[in-house]
Design a protein around this motif. Structure first.
Motif, PDB file in Angstrom:
ATOM      1  N   THR A 161      87.489  91.918 -26.340  1.00 36.24           N
ATOM      2  CA  THR A 161      86.292  92.157 -25.523  1.00 36.24           C
ATOM      3  C   THR A 161      85.759  90.864 -24.930  1.00 36.24           C
ATOM      4  O   THR A 161      85.034  90.890 -23.943  1.00 36.24           O
ATOM      5  N   ASN A 162      86.111  89.712 -25.510  1.00 33.53           N
ATOM      6  CA  ASN A 162      85.648  88.436 -24.998  1.00 33.53           C
ATOM      7  C   ASN A 162      86.818  87.600 -24.473  1.00 33.53           C
ATOM      8  O   ASN A 162      87.180  87.725 -23.321  1.00 33.53           O
ATOM      9  N   ALA A 163      87.419  86.762 -25.320  1.00 31.64           N
ATOM     10  CA  ALA A 163      88.396  85.782 -24.839  1.00 31.64           C
ATOM     11  C   ALA A 163      89.728  85.895 -25.581  1.00 31.64           C
ATOM     12  O   ALA A 163      89.761  86.061 -26.788  1.00 31.64           O
ATOM     13  N   GLY A 164      90.817  85.789 -24.820  1.00 31.04           N
ATOM     14  CA  GLY A 164      92.146  85.752 -25.415  1.00 31.04           C
ATOM     15  C   GLY A 164      92.671  87.103 -25.829  1.00 31.04           C
ATOM     16  O   GLY A 164      92.724  87.428 -27.003  1.00 31.04           O
ATOM     17  N   GLY A 165      93.103  87.882 -24.852  1.00 30.66           N
ATOM     18  CA  GLY A 165      93.695  89.187 -25.163  1.00 30.66           C
ATOM     19  C   GLY A 165      94.933  89.053 -26.029  1.00 30.66           C
ATOM     20  O   GLY A 165      95.151  89.838 -26.945  1.00 30.66           O
ATOM     21  N   GLY A 166      95.731  88.036 -25.775  1.00 33.00           N
ATOM     22  CA  GLY A 166      96.900  87.752 -26.607  1.00 33.00           C
ATOM     23  C   GLY A 166      96.565  86.720 -27.664  1.00 33.00           C
ATOM     24  O   GLY A 166      96.565  86.996 -28.851  1.00 33.00           O
ATOM     25  N   ILE A 167      96.253  85.495 -27.192  1.00 34.27           N
ATOM     26  CA  ILE A 167      95.958  84.373 -28.089  1.00 34.27           C
ATOM     27  C   ILE A 167      94.695  83.667 -27.619  1.00 34.27           C
ATOM     28  O   ILE A 167      94.508  83.433 -26.429  1.00 34.27           O
ATOM     29  N   ARG A 168      93.850  83.304 -28.580  1.00 34.66           N
ATOM     30  CA  ARG A 168      92.792  82.319 -28.315  1.00 34.66           C
ATOM     31  C   ARG A 168      93.157  81.087 -29.126  1.00 34.66           C
ATOM     32  O   ARG A 168      93.291  81.158 -30.350  1.00 34.66           O
TER      33      ARG A 168
END
Length: 168
Positions: free
Chosen positions: A115-122
């Motif tokens: 919902t915020n940052a990094g759909g795969g990896i943050r």
């Protein structure tokens, strides 16, 4: 055969599948880790704490959820090879939220949603990716990868990042 570890039938929610504490070393090989829920904390499937070391090989990490690190919250040393991270969800780092040392080789990261940052990896620390496919992930920022500022570093070799969506 493949061993399936499924947290969806646990009587308490939230409850992640594994918590790897400082000075501990673990390895999963040929496992499916699914249905874990880290709740408001990190790592729906696994939380790798500072000073811990976890390796996952030849596995599937699917359909886990948590605030950060829908599948994996890494604050220690996390290595994955020949593993797929799919259909995980969280606020940030839907597949992997990295604040430690991350190494991925021959990995697929697909169909995860933050919902915020990094759909795969943050990534907020150090990450090395070799022969990795990051595709079909969704986030507000960094549909495939959200790379933090400051001292965060990332080394990419033969990595394909395609078909991800960032809504802002």
């Amino acid at each position: 055969g493949v061993t399936i570890i499924d947290g969806s039938g646990m009587s308490t929610t939230p409850d992640r599948l594994f918590d790897i504490f400082a000075a501990a070393t673990g390895e999963f090989d040929g496992r499916t880790l699914q249905g874990g829920d880290g709740g408001g904390s990190g790592g729906g499937a696994v939380f790798v704490r500072t000073g811990a070391d976890l390796t996952i090989n030849n596995s599937i990490v699917d359909d886990n959820t948590s605030n950060n690190g829908g599948a994996i919250q890494n604050n220690g040393l996390f290595t994955a090879t020949f593993t797929t991270f799919s259909n995980n969800s969280g606020n940030s780092g839907a597949a992997i939220d990295n604040s430690g040392t991350l190494s991925l080789t021959d990995v697929v990261i697909t169909g995860n949603t933050a919902t915020n940052a990094g759909g795969g990896i943050r990534n907020n620390s150090s990450a090395t990716l070799d022969r990795v496919l990051i595709s079909g992930n969704l986030a507000n920022q960094g549909g495939g990868i959200h790379h933090g500022g400051g001292g965060a570093v990332m080394d990419l070799t033969n990595v394909t990042i395609s078909g991800n969506t960032a809504t802002t």
